[in-house]
Design a protein around this motif. Sequence first.
Motif, PDB file in Angstrom:
ATOM      1  N   GLU A 151       0.809  -1.214   0.000  1.00 29.80           N
ATOM      2  CA  GLU A 151       0.000   0.000   0.000  1.00 29.80           C
ATOM      3  C   GLU A 151       0.842   1.262   0.000  1.00 29.80           C
ATOM      4  N   ASN A 152       2.161   1.122   0.253  1.00 28.65           N
ATOM      5  CA  ASN A 152       3.062   2.268   0.209  1.00 28.65           C
ATOM      6  C   ASN A 152       3.756   2.401  -1.141  1.00 28.65           C
ATOM      7  N   GLY A 153       3.392   1.549  -2.101  1.00 27.01           N
ATOM      8  CA  GLY A 153       3.986   1.615  -3.426  1.00 27.01           C
ATOM      9  C   GLY A 153       5.310   0.914  -3.532  1.00 27.01           C
ATOM     10  N   ARG A 154       5.632   0.069  -2.537  1.00 23.85           N
ATOM     11  CA  ARG A 154       6.895  -0.658  -2.567  1.00 23.85           C
ATOM     12  C   ARG A 154       6.682  -2.009  -3.219  1.00 23.85           C
ATOM     13  N   LEU A 155       7.586  -2.390  -4.165  1.00 19.21           N
ATOM     14  CA  LEU A 155       7.530  -3.693  -4.814  1.00 19.21           C
ATOM     15  C   LEU A 155       7.990  -4.748  -3.816  1.00 19.21           C
ATOM     16  N   VAL A 156       7.098  -5.677  -3.492  1.00 17.99           N
ATOM     17  CA  VAL A 156       7.438  -6.689  -2.493  1.00 17.99           C
ATOM     18  C   VAL A 156       7.624  -8.063  -3.105  1.00 17.99           C
ATOM     19  N   ALA A 157       7.167  -8.250  -4.355  1.00 18.30           N
ATOM     20  CA  ALA A 157       7.378  -9.532  -5.038  1.00 18.30           C
ATOM     21  C   ALA A 157       7.252  -9.281  -6.533  1.00 18.30           C
ATOM     22  N   THR A 204       2.412  -0.307 -15.497  1.00 20.01           N
ATOM     23  CA  THR A 204       1.756  -0.625 -14.222  1.00 20.01           C
ATOM     24  C   THR A 204       1.852   0.508 -13.225  1.00 20.01           C
ATOM     25  N   GLY A 205       2.690   1.481 -13.531  1.00 21.33           N
ATOM     26  CA  GLY A 205       2.914   2.576 -12.585  1.00 21.33           C
ATOM     27  C   GLY A 205       4.057   2.306 -11.636  1.00 21.33           C
ATOM     28  N   ILE A 206       4.591   1.101 -11.641  1.00 22.36           N
ATOM     29  CA  ILE A 206       5.727   0.725 -10.790  1.00 22.36           C
ATOM     30  C   ILE A 206       6.829   0.221 -11.715  1.00 22.36           C
ATOM     31  N   ASP A 207       7.897   0.978 -11.831  1.00 26.58           N
ATOM     32  CA  ASP A 207       8.972   0.606 -12.743  1.00 26.58           C
ATOM     33  C   ASP A 207       9.959  -0.373 -12.117  1.00 26.58           C
ATOM     34  N   ALA A 208       9.905  -0.549 -10.786  1.00 20.31           N
ATOM     35  CA  ALA A 208      10.865  -1.422 -10.113  1.00 20.31           C
ATOM     36  C   ALA A 208      10.631  -2.866 -10.522  1.00 20.31           C
ATOM     37  N   VAL A 209      11.723  -3.606 -10.641  1.00 24.22           N
ATOM     38  CA  VAL A 209      11.634  -5.020 -11.009  1.00 24.22           C
ATOM     39  C   VAL A 209      12.250  -5.911  -9.934  1.00 24.22           C
ATOM     40  N   THR A 210      12.948  -5.312  -8.963  1.00 23.97           N
ATOM     41  CA  THR A 210      13.568  -6.076  -7.867  1.00 23.97           C
ATOM     42  C   THR A 210      12.777  -5.852  -6.592  1.00 23.97           C
ATOM     43  N   PRO A 211      12.237  -6.900  -5.989  1.00 26.09           N
ATOM     44  CA  PRO A 211      11.445  -6.728  -4.770  1.00 26.09           C
ATOM     45  C   PRO A 211      12.292  -6.143  -3.637  1.00 26.09           C
ATOM     46  N   ARG A 212      11.676  -5.282  -2.825  1.00 32.14           N
ATOM     47  CA  ARG A 212      12.345  -4.684  -1.666  1.00 32.14           C
ATOM     48  C   ARG A 212      11.402  -4.776  -0.472  1.00 32.14           C
ATOM     49  N   PRO A 213      11.256  -5.957   0.137  1.00 29.38           N
ATOM     50  CA  PRO A 213      10.375  -6.080   1.299  1.00 29.38           C
ATOM     51  C   PRO A 213      10.933  -5.296   2.478  1.00 29.38           C
ATOM     52  N   ARG A 214      10.080  -4.923   3.407  1.00 34.14           N
ATOM     53  CA  ARG A 214      10.544  -4.223   4.601  1.00 34.14           C
ATOM     54  C   ARG A 214      11.492  -5.129   5.384  1.00 34.14           C
ATOM     55  N   PRO A 215      12.495  -4.578   5.988  1.00 39.35           N
ATOM     56  CA  PRO A 215      13.525  -5.424   6.611  1.00 39.35           C
ATOM     57  C   PRO A 215      12.972  -6.408   7.602  1.00 39.35           C
ATOM     58  N   ASN A 216      12.001  -6.045   8.426  1.00 41.30           N
ATOM     59  CA  ASN A 216      11.503  -6.944   9.459  1.00 41.30           C
ATOM     60  C   ASN A 216      10.121  -7.503   9.122  1.00 41.30           C
ATOM     61  N   ALA A 217       9.765  -7.473   7.819  1.00 45.82           N
ATOM     62  CA  ALA A 217       8.435  -7.959   7.444  1.00 45.82           C
ATOM     63  C   ALA A 217       8.316  -9.440   7.728  1.00 45.82           C
ATOM     64  N   SER A 218       7.179  -9.845   8.168  1.00 45.38           N
ATOM     65  CA  SER A 218       6.933 -11.250   8.481  1.00 45.38           C
ATOM     66  C   SER A 218       5.581 -11.638   7.951  1.00 45.38           C
ATOM     67  N   ALA A 219       5.294 -12.890   8.025  1.00 42.80           N
ATOM     68  CA  ALA A 219       4.001 -13.356   7.542  1.00 42.80           C
ATOM     69  C   ALA A 219       2.870 -12.769   8.333  1.00 42.80           C
ATOM     70  N   SER A 220       3.145 -12.390   9.593  1.00 42.34           N
ATOM     71  CA  SER A 220       2.080 -11.814  10.403  1.00 42.34           C
ATOM     72  C   SER A 220       1.888 -10.350  10.167  1.00 42.34           C
ATOM     73  N   GLY A 221       2.808  -9.743   9.377  1.00 38.37           N
ATOM     74  CA  GLY A 221       2.653  -8.332   9.047  1.00 38.37           C
ATOM     75  C   GLY A 221       3.348  -7.408  10.013  1.00 38.37           C
ATOM     76  N   ASP A 222       4.229  -7.872  11.016  1.00 40.05           N
ATOM     77  CA  ASP A 222       4.947  -6.969  11.917  1.00 40.05           C
ATOM     78  C   ASP A 222       5.984  -6.211  11.128  1.00 40.05           C
ATOM     79  N   ASP A 223       6.260  -5.015  11.555  1.00 37.09           N
ATOM     80  CA  ASP A 223       7.282  -4.208  10.872  1.00 37.09           C
ATOM     81  C   ASP A 223       8.184  -3.592  11.904  1.00 37.09           C
ATOM     82  N   ASP A 224       9.113  -2.752  11.462  1.00 40.37           N
ATOM     83  CA  ASP A 224      10.150  -2.176  12.308  1.00 40.37           C
ATOM     84  C   ASP A 224       9.708  -0.902  12.957  1.00 40.37           C
ATOM     85  N   GLY A 225       8.465  -0.522  12.749  1.00 38.28           N
ATOM     86  CA  GLY A 225       7.959   0.700  13.373  1.00 38.28           C
ATOM     87  C   GLY A 225       8.400   1.959  12.691  1.00 38.28           C
ATOM     88  N   ASP A 226       9.002   1.864  11.522  1.00 40.30           N
ATOM     89  CA  ASP A 226       9.430   3.049  10.761  1.00 40.30           C
ATOM     90  C   ASP A 226       8.205   3.773  10.272  1.00 40.30           C
TER      91      ASP A 226
END
Length: 499
Positions: free
Chosen positions: A81-87, A98-120
């Motif tokens: 939802e933040n416009g980051r390519l995750v897969a 598509t509006g997203i030119d990135a081709v290399t996924p950049r998941p959030r560093p602490n992303a998990s299956a449960s959706g926790d993040d680093d609080g950034d």
Amino acid sequence: MRRLFGSVRARATLGATVVVAVALVAAGAAVLLSLRSNLIGQAGTQAERTARSVATELAVGKAYDQLSLDEDDEPVQVVDENGRLVAASKDLQRISGTGIDAVTPRPRPNASASGDDDGDGDDDGDGANHGGDHRGDDDDSTLEPGEIDENTTFASGSATIDGHHADYRFAAVKVDVEGRGELTVHAGAPLSAEQGAVRTAQTALLIGFPLLLGVVAGVTWLVTRRALRPVEGIRGEMSAITASEDLARRVPVPDTHDEIARLARTTNETLAALEASVERQRRFVADASHELRSPVASLRTQLEVALAHPELLDLQGAVEDTVRLQDLAADLLLLARLDAGERPGRARFDLGALVREAAARRTGVTVDAQAVEVAGSRGQLERVLANLLDNARRHARSAVTVSVRRSDGAQGAQAVLTVADDGDGVPEGDRERIFERFVRLDEARSRDVGGAGLGLAIARDVALRHGGTLTVRDAPAGGALFELRLPMAASEGLEPGRS
């Protein structure tokens, strides 16, 4: 070129070819647009199916690295939802549309299956700034966890996969994943089939259109030639008639029931009328020459005798022959004017008064004339009346009766003039022939006593040109009764005796 397209056949062929060409271009454009739209729609359906398949895997909690992104070698992107390519597809090298030119996924560093993040704060977003967080949002458009959006967004673009560049139709489907927020899956389907089909159709149209136009032009040329063949026959026969001056010839009538056959029949009717007119003119000239020969010869003889023997000069006979010449010349001149289509005047006068004036100059004429107003040429109608009276006096035994009255019938108000004598009458079989020019029923009659046979012909021609009729029937006294009917003038008749 100008001479070529001066032909009806060439113009018809050109017109038919142009019309068919315009129709074919319009139809071809419609076919290509329809084919392209249909194939693009099929590609969009395929892309949507892939996107929803990936969205379904995300909805059930599959990790990004376990998604089926490379099964069909088609470009797939998963964007948070933040416009980051995750897969993304494994071999995806470049993408647009598509509006997203990135081709290399950049998941959030602490992303998990449960959706926790680093609080950034820059990555999380609160939903208000990034327009997608479903948590605590009462908007009806917010998806529930595990829910896939029913709406699909389509776009066209291109992508390079493993060194192969192609155009694609992309479908974008949103899915809400527990702990990951709202994700958007972009999946593409190749447009190579659509482009190939359109190119094939274009090639077929470019090859087929000229061939079809050639067939249309050739068929139109042959059909038009066949259809116009009778016209050429008519033209050729008319040209031969003009060259030979033989009006007895006729153009060929085709064995059809179309406009050309009617043209041929009308042309033959015109030729027949022209032949009759020319024949009538020839007969008129011959008869006129014959009628002029007698008084001219008589007058010449008298003058030659008088030149040799002055004491034998017959002045009375010379005057009579001169008068006959003068009357005949006047009759011929009037007939020529009538044949030329001279229109009668529109003067209004009392026909009854005209009859009384003419009868007063003759003896043995009984008049019963009402005041009836007509419109036309007073001089011509006076000539008609004189001819009828002179004809009646020549054939009457003792009396001539003239009447004028008004008649109201189906044809409107008419003035009716009758001239009757007590002579031998006119045989029923000759009642139309006497109105022909130079016709005298008693051919043995002396020309000095009778006329030239033009009086009744002139009378009928004048009557017809005044919109009336002139007929003959038996008189009550046993002779002939000539009846002249003329349309009355618009106003009522004048008082008796007024002209």
